[in-house]
Each structure stands twice: as structure tokens, then as C-alpha cells.
Design an enzyme around this catalytic site. Structure first.
Site, PDB file in Angstrom:
ATOM      1  N   ARG A  60       0.840  -1.198   0.000  1.00 50.29           N
ATOM      2  CA  ARG A  60       0.000   0.000   0.000  1.00 50.29           C
ATOM      3  C   ARG A  60       0.876   1.250   0.000  1.00 50.29           C
ATOM      4  NH1 ARG A  60      -5.045   1.854   3.839  1.00 50.29           N
ATOM      5  NH2 ARG A  60      -5.484   3.741   2.640  1.00 50.29           N
ATOM      6  N   ARG A 117      -7.300  -1.204  -2.677  1.00 50.54           N
ATOM      7  CA  ARG A 117      -6.149  -1.302  -1.782  1.00 50.54           C
ATOM      8  C   ARG A 117      -5.661  -2.724  -1.662  1.00 50.54           C
ATOM      9  NH1 ARG A 117      -8.815   2.851   2.254  1.00 50.54           N
ATOM     10  NH2 ARG A 117      -8.595   4.586   0.830  1.00 50.54           N
ATOM     11  N   ASP A 124      -5.753  -2.475   3.929  1.00 49.76           N
ATOM     12  CA  ASP A 124      -6.219  -1.302   4.655  1.00 49.76           C
ATOM     13  C   ASP A 124      -6.395  -1.702   6.118  1.00 49.76           C
ATOM     14  OD1 ASP A 124      -7.230   1.233   5.230  1.00 49.76           O
ATOM     15  OD2 ASP A 124      -9.259   0.745   4.548  1.00 49.76           O
ATOM     16  N   ASP A 132      -7.470   0.008   9.633  1.00 53.07           N
ATOM     17  CA  ASP A 132      -8.048   1.192  10.273  1.00 53.07           C
ATOM     18  C   ASP A 132      -8.169   0.978  11.772  1.00 53.07           C
ATOM     19  OD1 ASP A 132      -8.381   2.705   7.979  1.00 53.07           O
ATOM     20  OD2 ASP A 132     -10.440   2.067   7.645  1.00 53.07           O
TER      21      ASP A 132
END
Length: 166
Positions: A107, A118, A121, A123
């Protein structure tokens, strides 16, 4: 039982998603390969053992971004039993470690399209009751309550841990 809430174990949550191949393979292979790496990252960051509860993998439609991007595989990991007190510097250090892991799986946040496809990812959703507003991190995640692709896995992880064997 402890007399103070400050002595109670803490919990944090991280959402995972992928919809492009990474150096590890397709999105499913990527998430399967990153799982033990994340567990080690949490142990190293917390300097203590921690219990991880994993949601199953959810196949979800993209939200925002290019309309022709592939569907995502999403999951959530809950990290339970943390004695470390929630604090801003530690939260930013964890975020940096998560971003480093994303880079290792291909990424590049500097060149990607917002809400675009992506390879990985990660988060940071929340850490106990910590409220934090920083240019690089807002806790709890400001769109957590709007994203079924996060809420469904989060609820599933709260129920127990799922096996992701290939």
C-alpha cells in the site's frame, strides 16, 4: 475485582480490508498472512500478552471511490486484556506500526485514490474510551457507525474468534 476502572483491562479494535492482490497473493491470502503479523505487532506494541478475537472474513461491496473496483474482503480484530492505559502517544505509535505493515503489503497512501482499491487497509477503530482528534488519527473512528462493512465484523468478533484457514 479491582476497586478502580483504571485497573481494568482495555480493549481496542482494528478493521482490515483488501481488494487488490499484494505481494502475499490475492486479498484472502493477504489477510490470512497479515493475521499472525498483526497479533505479533499488538504483543510488541503493548509489551504484554493480549487476546485477539477475529471476525470471519466478509465479502463486501466497495463504498465510495471508483465504481468499477473489485469487492473487498473485510474483517475486524478485537484486542482484549490490555493493561496499557489508553494515551495519545501510544495510539499514534500503533497507527505508525499499522501503516508500516500496510506498506509491506504494497500500500502507498501517498499515491492512492481516496476510498479506492487497496492491497491492505488497516483502520484503527477505537481504544477503550480514548477520545483523540489528531491530523493523522481520530478515535473513535469518525465513520465507524456509518460502515456496515466494519460494524458487522465488529459484532461478529465480539461473539468470538473465527478461523480463517485457507
Amino acid at each position: 475485582m479491582s476497586a478502580s476502572l483504571a485497573d481494568q483491562p482495555r480493549c481496542l479494535a482494528v478493521a482490515l480490508g483488501a481488494n487488490l492482490p499484494s505481494p502475499a497473493g490475492d486479498p484472502r491470502q493477504t489477510l490470512v498472512m497479515v493475521r499472525p503479523r498483526l497479533e505479533q505487532l499488538f504483543r510488541d506494541w503493548a509489551c504484554e500478552p493480549a487476546r485477539c478475537r477475529w471476525s470471519p472474513l466478509f465479502d463486501t461491496a466497495p463504498v465510495g471511490g471508483p465504481i468499477d473496483q473489485p469487492s473487498y474482503l473485510n474483517a475486524v480484530v478485537l484486542v482484549d486484556g490490555l493493561q496499557r492505559q489508553p494515551q495519545q502517544d501510544a495510539a499514534l505509535a500503533l497507527l505508525q506500526s499499522l501503516h508500516q505493515l500496510e506498506r509491506e503489503y504494497g500500500r502507498d497512501r501517498a499515491t492512492e485514490q481516496r476510498w479506492g482499491p487497496r492491497t491492505l487497509d488497516l483502520d484503527f477503530l477505537f481504544w477503550d474510551e480514548l477520545r483523540f482528534d489528531h491530523p493523522h488519527l481520530v478515535l473513535p473512528h469518525p465513520r465507524l457507525h456509518l460502515r456496515s462493512f466494519v460494524l458487522e465484523p465488529l459484532l461478529a468478533a465480539m461473539q468470538g474468534s473465527a478461523d480463517w484457514s485457507l
